[in-house]
Design a protein around this motif. Sequence first.
Motif, PDB file in Angstrom:
ATOM      1  N   LEU A 160       0.830  -1.209   0.000  1.00  0.00           N
ATOM      2  CA  LEU A 160       0.000   0.000   0.000  1.00  0.00           C
ATOM      3  C   LEU A 160       0.863   1.258   0.000  1.00  0.00           C
ATOM      4  O   LEU A 160       0.587   2.206  -0.741  1.00  0.00           O
ATOM      5  CB  LEU A 160      -0.924  -0.001   1.217  1.00  0.00           C
ATOM      6  CG  LEU A 160      -1.823   1.229   1.378  1.00  0.00           C
ATOM      7  CD1 LEU A 160      -2.847   1.292   0.243  1.00  0.00           C
ATOM      8  CD2 LEU A 160      -2.521   1.223   2.734  1.00  0.00           C
ATOM      9  N   LEU A 161       1.908   1.261   0.835  1.00  0.00           N
ATOM     10  CA  LEU A 161       2.785   2.429   0.908  1.00  0.00           C
ATOM     11  C   LEU A 161       3.458   2.713  -0.438  1.00  0.00           C
ATOM     12  O   LEU A 161       3.662   3.875  -0.810  1.00  0.00           O
ATOM     13  CB  LEU A 161       3.849   2.221   1.983  1.00  0.00           C
ATOM     14  CG  LEU A 161       3.347   2.097   3.427  1.00  0.00           C
ATOM     15  CD1 LEU A 161       4.521   1.898   4.376  1.00  0.00           C
ATOM     16  CD2 LEU A 161       2.541   3.328   3.826  1.00  0.00           C
ATOM     17  N   ILE A 162       3.819   1.659  -1.161  1.00  0.00           N
ATOM     18  CA  ILE A 162       4.463   1.837  -2.465  1.00  0.00           C
ATOM     19  C   ILE A 162       3.437   2.148  -3.542  1.00  0.00           C
ATOM     20  O   ILE A 162       3.688   2.938  -4.463  1.00  0.00           O
ATOM     21  CB  ILE A 162       5.270   0.579  -2.837  1.00  0.00           C
ATOM     22  CG1 ILE A 162       6.384   0.344  -1.806  1.00  0.00           C
ATOM     23  CG2 ILE A 162       5.862   0.694  -4.240  1.00  0.00           C
ATOM     24  CD1 ILE A 162       7.133  -0.960  -1.994  1.00  0.00           C
ATOM     25  N   ALA A 163       2.254   1.547  -3.431  1.00  0.00           N
ATOM     26  CA  ALA A 163       1.237   1.687  -4.480  1.00  0.00           C
ATOM     27  C   ALA A 163       0.637   3.086  -4.532  1.00  0.00           C
ATOM     28  O   ALA A 163       0.264   3.554  -5.615  1.00  0.00           O
ATOM     29  CB  ALA A 163       0.131   0.653  -4.279  1.00  0.00           C
ATOM     30  N   ILE A 164       0.530   3.768  -3.392  1.00  0.00           N
ATOM     31  CA  ILE A 164      -0.116   5.088  -3.391  1.00  0.00           C
ATOM     32  C   ILE A 164       0.630   6.084  -4.273  1.00  0.00           C
ATOM     33  O   ILE A 164       0.019   6.697  -5.174  1.00  0.00           O
ATOM     34  CB  ILE A 164      -0.285   5.607  -1.947  1.00  0.00           C
ATOM     35  CG1 ILE A 164      -1.371   4.798  -1.227  1.00  0.00           C
ATOM     36  CG2 ILE A 164      -0.663   7.090  -1.950  1.00  0.00           C
ATOM     37  CD1 ILE A 164      -1.554   5.165   0.232  1.00  0.00           C
TER      38      ILE A 164
END
Length: 253
Positions: free
Chosen positions: A77-81
């Motif tokens: 999630l942290l990378i995808a945002i």
Amino acid sequence: MVWFNPKFIIIGLLLLFFVWISIDLTEFQFEKFKNIPTMVHFIKDQFFPLNWSIMPRLIDASIVTLAMAFLGTFIALLIAIPLSFMSARNTSRHAALYTFNRSMLSGLRSIPEIVFGLIFVVSLGLGPFPAVLAIMLHNIGVLGKLISELIESAETGPQEAMKSVGATRWVAVLFSILPQIWPNVLSHFFYRFEVAIRTSLILGFIGAGGIGQQLFNHFQTFQYKSVATDILVIMILVIVVDFIGGKVRERVI
């Protein structure tokens, strides 16, 4: 009548053709359902009573499974945002960057976690760490696509209002779009977390640890009473997480 429309007739014939081909290719045989009573007797004789002595070990393995699923999904999630903002038409600066990021997300999403897991287990060794990486990479692709679509469907009014009072482009994008999509982002995260729990069970079959590896080991050694206990714990784990995730999604949407 609408049902006699040539379009619907053609679609129906195509569906029948694909069903027939699929039955042939998968060797689907209705007569094999007569063996279900044999399966029921096998389960009744071999799976019960449950082997409760392994419960402490299964609890520890369940915690490892939860940790693998959560860590892999959270890092994803942290990378995808930030990747999502670069993969959305309305926030990506260049068409080439948009195309590259979309293609990368599609590539990650198209590779199942089990394939990533096999590669990482061979290269990094056995244990939960390869499973975390496998879950993370696949979920970057999935969450990146889902969040980028949320960004593209966000209202443009708040963004234009912030620009009109002097906000820079990225400040306007961040503080006008992210509040709009955040509830759905959290909903997607919890759903992918639930899916990652099931995935981590499969990854345990290739030596990634957790309760999936316990299940595989017990199957391999014909300890069917332990297998039944594994299945019960897995069912409880998935049901509890699904329930909690559902309640959280109800709150944030």
